[in-house]
Design an enzyme around this catalytic site. Structure first.
Site, PDB file in Angstrom:
ATOM      1  N   HIS A 133      40.012  47.827  39.936  1.00 26.66           N
ATOM      2  CA  HIS A 133      39.227  46.588  39.965  1.00 26.66           C
ATOM      3  C   HIS A 133      37.870  46.775  40.646  1.00 26.66           C
ATOM      4  CE1 HIS A 133      38.635  42.518  39.109  1.00 26.66           C
ATOM      5  NE2 HIS A 133      39.707  41.978  39.632  1.00 26.66           N
ATOM      6  N   ASP A 146      36.483  44.735  35.475  1.00 31.33           N
ATOM      7  CA  ASP A 146      36.824  43.328  35.669  1.00 31.33           C
ATOM      8  C   ASP A 146      38.059  42.961  34.863  1.00 31.33           C
ATOM      9  OD1 ASP A 146      34.621  42.923  37.346  1.00 31.33           O
ATOM     10  OD2 ASP A 146      33.299  42.495  35.642  1.00 31.33           O
TER      11      ASP A 146
END
Length: 493
Positions: free
Chosen positions: A467, A471
């Site tokens: 992450h 996204d």
């Protein structure tokens, strides 16, 4: 004529290997290229063939010992003479010059793999002396440094200090001094920053030295640091440039005392490497996992229709995995962020798509790599995958065949698992887990809007991603594209 068998260099970055099993014993006759012993390295497990035919007259290192590359590990007598000695290999220590190259390796890791010249590792003038037992009769310096693979732990403070032992240069020093001397400058710097006394730790490197992985693992464990300075604060989880996730202090790895009836088993080299890699990955990447259910019915039908002809044409089995590999490479082309790496504050987009495929072994796990998988057809992917998996199970992989992966696929479904949350294979940024493909009831809708229940081949696909640079929306788009591609099953076989 005697032939010395050395620890081979199984790749440019590999400086040492651990002997896991001797396939021959002293006195056995060995043919050229016949498997002589098995080793485990950072990259791969492998069988090492004999460089010549002859009789095994000496084994210098026993199973479980870690040896630098180009170090003599055994001696063969080409004339078939009787072995000079069957003494335990622990008594036969490498000569002092090899120890010097080990220290150099710690200073400059990259060239160290080639800094163990044979001239230093072979001090006996065997080619001049007619009697071949000479290498065994010549005793090396006192064995102050036995090569033992031991779990990292703190030495018992109540235990008496080790007695002084002779060094290779003729001086004496404690085991603590020797360990500190044999540790690299980076390890000593990390230890100093965290107030850790290296002399109080038992390392897993050669001759008990404390390696970088040892010191980082000890700090990660949250165990009280053996300190030289009483005012030094407790070890923080921020080590070197590695970001830390969670509270490593809660992940205690204290040494537990087994009770009667318990069975204690030393971790294999591969198991320790897996443990190190998993912890490092969790510490490095911000792991997030998303799961999609994918209908594999059309792929199953396509596979069934072509299975027999495919095997006759290619000589290999047609499984579900080549279809998944092909769909993944197409998805990566569309979303290249999944084929990238993080370097500081930069993102490196890899040119080649090299698919890692996790292969479960009886003794652990290994991830061979299909290089430039996006250039291969379904049949090419099938052949490559089956070949790599077969050779992984027989320890025939080469180091470059387990390196360079840019995206990994793991298949827990082969054991019946529906899905899991796989850990990213560093330095990659994503990994795909494929669950069991099985028939299940599914609610479908006709073009007229009517619902009905059908039996379909369904599977859960779990994508773990980093992450930090990917996204959630990109991960969803990636899996949605993969789902559409597999469900339409527009593949050329």
């Amino acid at each position: 004529m005697a032939t010395e068998v050395v620890m081979p260099q199984m790749g440019e970055s590999i400086a040492e290997g651990t002997i896991t099993k001797w396939l021959k014993k002293v006195g056995d006759k060995v043919e050229r290229d016949e498997p002589l012993f098995e080793i485990s390295t950072d990259k791969v497990d492998a069988e090492i063939p004999s460089p010549a035919a002859g009789t095994l007259t000496e084994i210098k290192y026993k199973e479980g010992e870690t040896v630098e590359v180009n170090t003599v590990v055994a001696v063969l007598d080409g004339d078939g003479a009787k072995p000079a000695s069957a003494a335990p290999p622990v008594a036969e220590e490498p000569a002092a010059p090899v120890e010097t190259t080990q220290a150099k390796e710690q200073e400059t890791p990259a060239p160290a793999a080639t800094q163990a010249p044979k001239a230093e590792a072979q001090p006996q003038p065997q080619s001049v002396e007619p009697p071949r037992p000479a290498p065994v009769e010549i005793k090396p310096p006192p064995a102050a440094h036995k090569t033992e693979v031991k779990p990292l732990h703190r030495r018992d403070a109540a235990a008496p200090a080790p007695s002084a032992q002779p060094r290779g240069d003729g001086t004496s020093g404690s085991a603590e001094d020797l360990r500190r001397t044999k540790s690299s400058p980076l390890v000593r710097k990390i230890a100093e920053e965290h107030g850790i006394d290296i002399g109080q730790l038992e390392g897993t490197g050669m001759s008990g030295r404390v390696t970088k992985n040892d010191i980082l693992s000890f700090i990660e464990s949250g165990a009280p640091a053996p300190q030289r300075m009483a005012t030094q604060p407790s070890a923080a989880p921020q080590v070197a440039s590695q970001p830390s996730i969670g509270a490593p202090g809660t992940q205690q790895t204290t040494v537990l005392k087994p009770i009667e009836g318990d069975r204690v088993e030393q971790m294999s080299v591969m198991r320790k490497k897996i443990a190190d890699h998993m912890i490092a990955s969790r510490r490095t990447s911000a792991h997030v996992t998303t799961v999609y259910e994918i209908d594999m019915s059309r792929v199953a039908k396509l596979r069934d229709e072509n299975r027999k002809a495919f095997q006759e044409r290619t000589g290999t089995k047609l499984t579900f995995m080549p279809f998944i590999f092909k769909a993944v490479t197409d998805a990566i082309r569309k979303f290249p962020i999944f084929n990238s790496q993080v370097s500081g504050d930069q993102i490196i987009y890899k040119r080649d798509i090299n698919l890692g495929m996790a292969v479960a072994l009886d003794w652990g796990l290994i991830v061979p790599v299909i290089k430039r998988a996006d250039d291969l057809s379904i049949s090419g992917l099938a052949r490559a995958a089956n070949d790599l998996a077969d050779r992984a199970r027989t320890k025939q992989l080469k180091p470059d065949e387990v390196a360079g992966g840019t995206f990994t696929i793991t298949n827990p479904g082969v054991f019946g698992g529906l899905f899991g949350t796989p850990i990213i294979n560093q330095p990659q940024v994503a990994i795909l887990g494929v669950g069991k493909i099985e028939k299940r009831a599914k609610v479908l809708t006709t073009p007229d809007g009517e619902d009905y229940i059908a039996i379909r081949h369904l599977a859960y696909f779990a994508l773990s991603f980093d992450h930090r640079i990917i996204d959630g929306a990109d991960a969803e788009k990636f899996l949605a594209y993969l789902k559409e591609h597999l469900e339409s099953a527009k593949f050329a076989i």
